[in-house]
Design a protein around this motif. Structure first.
Motif, PDB file in Angstrom:
ATOM      1  N   PHE A  30      32.931  59.442  29.532  1.00  0.00           N
ATOM      2  CA  PHE A  30      33.157  60.388  30.633  1.00  0.00           C
ATOM      3  C   PHE A  30      33.294  61.832  30.169  1.00  0.00           C
ATOM      4  CE2 PHE A  30      34.635  56.234  32.001  1.00  0.00           C
ATOM      5  CZ  PHE A  30      33.941  56.083  33.192  1.00  0.00           C
ATOM      6  N   GLY A  31      33.324  62.050  28.856  1.00  0.00           N
ATOM      7  CA  GLY A  31      33.468  63.412  28.362  1.00  0.00           C
ATOM      8  C   GLY A  31      34.694  64.070  28.970  1.00  0.00           C
ATOM      9  N   ASN A  32      34.568  65.354  29.321  1.00  0.00           N
ATOM     10  CA  ASN A  32      35.705  66.057  29.937  1.00  0.00           C
ATOM     11  C   ASN A  32      35.507  66.191  31.444  1.00  0.00           C
ATOM     12  OD1 ASN A  32      33.545  67.815  29.552  1.00  0.00           O
ATOM     13  ND2 ASN A  32      34.840  69.617  29.532  1.00  0.00           N
ATOM     14  N   MET A  33      34.977  65.115  32.049  1.00  0.00           N
ATOM     15  CA  MET A  33      34.740  65.137  33.501  1.00  0.00           C
ATOM     16  C   MET A  33      36.033  65.402  34.275  1.00  0.00           C
ATOM     17  SD  MET A  33      33.103  62.272  36.017  1.00  0.00           S
ATOM     18  CE  MET A  33      31.346  62.541  36.104  1.00  0.00           C
ATOM     19  N   GLU A  34      37.127  64.854  33.770  1.00  0.00           N
ATOM     20  CA  GLU A  34      38.401  65.052  34.471  1.00  0.00           C
ATOM     21  C   GLU A  34      38.788  66.536  34.507  1.00  0.00           C
ATOM     22  OE1 GLU A  34      42.767  62.951  34.833  1.00  0.00           O
ATOM     23  OE2 GLU A  34      41.366  62.259  33.302  1.00  0.00           O
ATOM     24  N   GLU A  35      38.540  67.202  33.385  1.00  0.00           N
ATOM     25  CA  GLU A  35      38.827  68.636  33.303  1.00  0.00           C
ATOM     26  C   GLU A  35      37.975  69.402  34.321  1.00  0.00           C
ATOM     27  OE1 GLU A  35      39.031  71.967  29.687  1.00  0.00           O
ATOM     28  OE2 GLU A  35      37.738  70.220  29.457  1.00  0.00           O
ATOM     29  N   ILE A  36      36.706  69.022  34.434  1.00  0.00           N
ATOM     30  CA  ILE A  36      35.810  69.683  35.389  1.00  0.00           C
ATOM     31  C   ILE A  36      36.297  69.431  36.817  1.00  0.00           C
ATOM     32  CG2 ILE A  36      33.459  69.612  36.349  1.00  0.00           C
ATOM     33  CD1 ILE A  36      32.412  69.133  33.532  1.00  0.00           C
ATOM     34  N   TYR A  37      36.683  68.180  37.080  1.00  0.00           N
ATOM     35  CA  TYR A  37      37.179  67.836  38.427  1.00  0.00           C
ATOM     36  C   TYR A  37      38.414  68.672  38.779  1.00  0.00           C
ATOM     37  CZ  TYR A  37      39.734  65.396  42.062  1.00  0.00           C
ATOM     38  OH  TYR A  37      40.444  65.129  43.193  1.00  0.00           O
ATOM     39  N   HIS A  38      39.378  68.738  37.855  1.00  0.00           N
ATOM     40  CA  HIS A  38      40.609  69.485  38.150  1.00  0.00           C
ATOM     41  C   HIS A  38      40.339  70.975  38.320  1.00  0.00           C
ATOM     42  CE1 HIS A  38      43.164  66.115  38.122  1.00  0.00           C
ATOM     43  NE2 HIS A  38      43.037  65.841  36.838  1.00  0.00           N
ATOM     44  N   PHE A  39      39.428  71.515  37.526  1.00  0.00           N
ATOM     45  CA  PHE A  39      39.076  72.932  37.663  1.00  0.00           C
ATOM     46  C   PHE A  39      38.564  73.208  39.076  1.00  0.00           C
ATOM     47  CE2 PHE A  39      35.231  75.744  37.482  1.00  0.00           C
ATOM     48  CZ  PHE A  39      35.917  76.946  37.622  1.00  0.00           C
ATOM     49  N   HIS A  40      37.666  72.347  39.548  1.00  0.00           N
ATOM     50  CA  HIS A  40      37.106  72.567  40.882  1.00  0.00           C
ATOM     51  C   HIS A  40      38.130  72.308  41.976  1.00  0.00           C
ATOM     52  CE1 HIS A  40      32.959  73.541  40.058  1.00  0.00           C
ATOM     53  NE2 HIS A  40      33.027  72.705  39.048  1.00  0.00           N
ATOM     54  N   ASN A  41      38.872  71.230  41.821  1.00  0.00           N
ATOM     55  CA  ASN A  41      39.788  70.816  42.867  1.00  0.00           C
ATOM     56  C   ASN A  41      40.969  71.775  43.011  1.00  0.00           C
ATOM     57  OD1 ASN A  41      40.710  69.034  44.837  1.00  0.00           O
ATOM     58  ND2 ASN A  41      42.054  68.012  43.367  1.00  0.00           N
ATOM     59  N   ARG A  42      41.539  72.180  41.872  1.00  0.00           N
ATOM     60  CA  ARG A  42      42.780  72.973  41.930  1.00  0.00           C
ATOM     61  C   ARG A  42      42.532  74.470  41.932  1.00  0.00           C
ATOM     62  NH1 ARG A  42      45.776  69.644  37.080  1.00  0.00           N
ATOM     63  NH2 ARG A  42      46.012  67.654  38.195  1.00  0.00           N
ATOM     64  N   ILE A  43      41.420  74.897  41.335  1.00  0.00           N
ATOM     65  CA  ILE A  43      41.240  76.341  41.156  1.00  0.00           C
ATOM     66  C   ILE A  43      40.036  76.861  41.953  1.00  0.00           C
ATOM     67  CG2 ILE A  43      40.838  78.176  39.460  1.00  0.00           C
ATOM     68  CD1 ILE A  43      42.159  76.264  37.384  1.00  0.00           C
ATOM     69  N   PHE A  44      38.847  76.382  41.586  1.00  0.00           N
ATOM     70  CA  PHE A  44      37.639  77.021  42.098  1.00  0.00           C
ATOM     71  C   PHE A  44      37.465  76.836  43.597  1.00  0.00           C
ATOM     72  CE2 PHE A  44      32.899  77.666  42.114  1.00  0.00           C
ATOM     73  CZ  PHE A  44      32.966  79.007  41.790  1.00  0.00           C
ATOM     74  N   LEU A  45      37.715  75.610  44.081  1.00  0.00           N
ATOM     75  CA  LEU A  45      37.562  75.353  45.514  1.00  0.00           C
ATOM     76  C   LEU A  45      38.493  76.266  46.318  1.00  0.00           C
ATOM     77  CD1 LEU A  45      36.383  73.739  47.873  1.00  0.00           C
ATOM     78  CD2 LEU A  45      38.176  72.049  47.528  1.00  0.00           C
ATOM     79  N   ARG A  46      39.751  76.387  45.867  1.00  0.00           N
ATOM     80  CA  ARG A  46      40.716  77.237  46.596  1.00  0.00           C
ATOM     81  C   ARG A  46      40.268  78.690  46.603  1.00  0.00           C
ATOM     82  NH1 ARG A  46      46.401  74.438  44.542  1.00  0.00           N
ATOM     83  NH2 ARG A  46      45.762  72.340  45.189  1.00  0.00           N
ATOM     84  N   GLU A  47      39.738  79.144  45.460  1.00  0.00           N
ATOM     85  CA  GLU A  47      39.223  80.512  45.389  1.00  0.00           C
ATOM     86  C   GLU A  47      38.073  80.697  46.386  1.00  0.00           C
ATOM     87  OE1 GLU A  47      39.704  83.272  42.890  1.00  0.00           O
ATOM     88  OE2 GLU A  47      41.670  82.310  42.966  1.00  0.00           O
ATOM     89  N   LEU A  48      37.149  79.725  46.375  1.00  0.00           N
ATOM     90  CA  LEU A  48      35.983  79.827  47.271  1.00  0.00           C
ATOM     91  C   LEU A  48      36.417  79.910  48.727  1.00  0.00           C
ATOM     92  CD1 LEU A  48      33.437  77.238  45.790  1.00  0.00           C
ATOM     93  CD2 LEU A  48      33.131  79.700  45.920  1.00  0.00           C
ATOM     94  N   GLU A  49      37.456  79.138  49.056  1.00  0.00           N
ATOM     95  CA  GLU A  49      37.899  79.102  50.455  1.00  0.00           C
ATOM     96  C   GLU A  49      38.414  80.457  50.932  1.00  0.00           C
ATOM     97  OE1 GLU A  49      40.434  75.669  50.192  1.00  0.00           O
ATOM     98  OE2 GLU A  49      38.831  74.309  50.861  1.00  0.00           O
ATOM     99  N   ASN A  50      38.853  81.297  49.990  1.00  0.00           N
ATOM    100  CA  ASN A  50      39.291  82.649  50.371  1.00  0.00           C
ATOM    101  C   ASN A  50      38.141  83.506  50.882  1.00  0.00           C
ATOM    102  OD1 ASN A  50      41.850  82.039  49.529  1.00  0.00           O
ATOM    103  ND2 ASN A  50      41.552  82.851  47.460  1.00  0.00           N
TER     104      ASN A  50
END
Length: 293
Positions: A30-50
């Motif tokens: 799975f490599g660092n898929m979890e890291e990618i998921y958390h980045f999108h879920n906790r950080i990037f998605l919230r930023e985009l929603e702004n």
């Protein structure tokens, strides 16, 4: 994937379905898929929603998070190992059971490809947004975000080639950042050589894959492998390298707009290098000039 596959690898009730060779290989698969998921879920998605109300300003969002996007490079570098492991165990009962429970039409490997597809999709989305944002506020940020994503894609692509180098004794990381890589025709002219050798050298070029680092340029021979997926990926056997501190460059070679020269130790060795196109030559000459100055 993280819940229905990765977490299940640690589930005691599923342990009997996992073959011993597959145990403890979760990080490879799975490599660092979890890291990618958390980045999108906790950080990037919230930023985009702004920016829901101000889509044209979304470039800023990318620029603020650009450093985090480097996590994709790590994922892509691990991908060949992951694919190789998947091919060994793709028909494992464990994976079939996970897929059945999730009711997925596609098997796990299709989902493991998603992050690679995602990082390449961003540049298309940004290009598309730029098309409709020519004169509005935020257009510059969008352009800069696009350039940065293209930079990350180039770094991902370069590093995928770099991990395929074999036979280099030292540590490639000591050579500084990898700036460029590509395939060329190369003729070598040794001052010390026998004149007969020199005539021969001019005659037939060698195919070489060059890797330009900040501190050295590596000459490798590309070997196409037979096989599937990762096994089919080329590997590069290391031939020799030149220390950039002792390198000089002649930007134009008479009679061929695609050729330039790299020379070593006051022209003791001269490497005539022919790029596939004048444009590729220009990019390399620029990059080498930057390193030398």
């Amino acid at each position: 994937v993280l819940q229905g596959y990765a977490a299940e690898m640690d589930n005691p009730l599923m342990a009997h379905l996992i073959s011993p060779e597959l145990q403890n290989k979760k990080d490879i698969l799975f490599g660092n898929m979890e890291e990618i998921y958390h980045f999108h879920n906790r950080i990037f998605l919230r930023e985009l929603e702004n920016y829901v109300e101000y889509p044209e300003l979304v470039g800023r969002c990318f620029l603020d998070q650009m450093e985090d996007f480097q996590i994709y490079e790590k994922y892509c570098q691990n991908k060949p190992r992951s694919e190789s492991l998947w091919r060994q165990f793709s028909d494992s009962v464990f994976f079939q059971e996970c897929q059945r429970k999730l009711d997925h039409k596609l098997s796990l490997d299709s989902y493991l490809l998603k992050p690679v597809q995602r990082i390449t999709k961003y540049q298309l989305l940004l290009k598309e947004m730029l098309k409709y944002s020519k004169n509005c506020e935020g257009a510059e940020d969008l352009q800069e975000a696009l350039n940065s994503i293209l930079g990350i894609l180039k770094a991902v692509n370069d590093s995928m080639h770099q991990i395929a180098i074999t036979g280099y004794d030292g540590n490639l990381n000591d050579l500084g950042k990898l700036l460029m890589q590509g395939s060329f025709n190369v003729w070598i002219d040794h001052k010390k050589g026998h004149s007969k050798v020199k005539d021969l050298a001019r005659f037939k070029p060698m195919q070489r894959h060059l890797f330009l680092h900040e501190k050295a340029v590596l000459f490798c021979k590309k070997r196409e492998e037979n096989g599937e997926g990762y096994e089919k990926a080329p590997s590069y056997s290391y031939k020799h390298s030149l220390n950039m501190a002792a390198v000089g460059i002649t930007e134009n070679v008479k009679g061929d707009a695609k050729k330039f020269e790299i020379w070593y130790n006051a022209r003791e060795e001269v490497y005539i290098i022919q790029a596939p196109t004048p444009e590729v030559k220009a990019t390399w000459v620029n990059e080498i000039r930057k390193v030398l100055t």
